[in-house]
Design an enzyme around this catalytic site. Sequence first.
Site: not given
Ligand SMILES: Cc1cc2nc3c(=O)[nH]c(=O)nc-3n(C[C@H](O)[C@H](O)[C@H](O)COP(=O)(O)OP(=O)(O)OC[C@H]3O[C@@H](n4cnc5c(N)ncnc54)[C@H](O)[C@@H]3O)c2cc1C
Length: 392
Positions: A133, A135, A168, A248, A371
């Site tokens: 997936f 996104l 993933t 969700n 998530e």
């Molecule tokens: C092992 C693993 C598997 C994954 N698998 C998938 C997958 O299959 N498909 C997919 O699409 N994604 C996947 N993800 C991605 C995951 O959904 C994202 O890592 C997550 O949405 C956070 O995005 P980011 O890592 O860019 O962090 P960021 O969005 O850059 O956030 C960094 C920090 O800032 C904080 N932050 C961000 N915005 C705000 C705000 N407005 N106010 C306060 N704090 C804020 C966050 O909470 C976090 O602490 C995976 C991630 C991991 C680690």
Amino acid sequence: MPRADITDLMRLDDLLSDEEKAARDTMARFVDTEVLPIIGQHFREGTFPAHLVPRLAELGVLGANLQGYGCAGMNAVSQGLVLQELERGDSGLRSFASVQGSLCMFPIHSYGSEEQKQRFLPAMARGELIGCFGLTEADFGSNPAGMRTRARRDGDTWVLNGSKAWITNATIADVAVVWAKTDEGGAESVRGFLVEKGMPGFGAREIPGKFSLRASTTGELSFQDVRVPERNVLPGVKGLRGPLSCLNSARMSIAFSVTGAAIACFEGAREYALTRGQFDKPIAAYQLTQEKLADMLQEIVKAQLLSLRLARLKDEGKLTPIMVSLAKRNNVKVALDIARSARSIYGANGVTDAYPPIRHMLNLESVFTYEGTHEVHTLVLGKAITGHDAFG
Ligand SMILES: Cc1cc2nc3c(=O)[nH]c(=O)nc-3n(C[C@H](O)[C@H](O)[C@H](O)COP(=O)(O)OP(=O)(O)OC[C@H]3O[C@@H](n4cnc5c(N)ncnc54)[C@H](O)[C@@H]3O)c2cc1C
């Protein structure tokens, strides 16, 4: 007190149907006999136990709560219990199942054409086709609306350009559900594309150096002028509503399943504390250890009650994203705290992979972030409580 009696102190079993208990117990036996003996080695070596995929399929885990197309059609409670047992084995294996079922099969089932459903779902339920997936992008995680991946219409095909990060199953997937902005513009411009392995211009590579979910594959997807035929576009949804509805569904089962990792940590730490002696007594006989174990059990019971209520609401069609945010936020945080506390009971042994808590603790760091991060779920709740949007 026997082990099962202490972990189910509040007799939550009495709230489950025979069918729900049977689904859970079957998965528990599978985890005990086929997952626990091998998972530590996979975590150490950073390999996905692909040989378990056909077994997961046989057990009805892939797309467990979907109806028809070879899916098991379980209710949300059974699905949650089954995934909770799987997560007692390892969050990486559970992540594989969540992505396959909630993030790939769910959108095809909900928004796909009949031809797409027939083409993909039965083979995905049998574990013969693996999904991922896409996104998140390298620069857009919590804010997927900013995504840069683009789809341009060219006759009866779409031309896809861009990349996705932290995906993933990326390197083992046969089909990727990819969310991209089309040139239609506006709020409805995001569409879902079924990008198949081997399509020219489509690439996947593993992200190195991961210290979490090491028994699960996580990679990047790249698209360079990938031509996706119209028959591979999900016809039933437009806009971010599509991917968010998948999230969700996945978050609901993650909120439920994560307690499995906490139970593994609690039960292991209890056993260890009863056998490990210091100052001529088992460490379980010291009040500070007992406080840790009491806190763990108390939070496990609360998390399980929350999960059960959440899943029953889902089965009654009353679930809202705010309920899911509360449960995901609470249960993942609690599981992570329990894993850390259990790790401390093992002393120095706890920092090695000879015992499970550090594996669960490291895994749960990812679950805390994916998530919807813990912080993002806090903001969802904050907005629901106050009416003020604190995202921007
Ligand atoms: C092992 C693993 C598997 C994954 N698998 C998938 C997958 O299959 N498909 C997919 O699409 N994604 C996947 N993800 C991605 C995951 O959904 C994202 O890592 C997550 O949405 C956070 O995005 P980011 O890592 O860019 O962090 P960021 O969005 O850059 O956030 C960094 C920090 O800032 C904080 N932050 C961000 N915005 C705000 C705000 N407005 N106010 C306060 N704090 C804020 C966050 O909470 C976090 O602490 C995976 C991630 C991991 C680690």
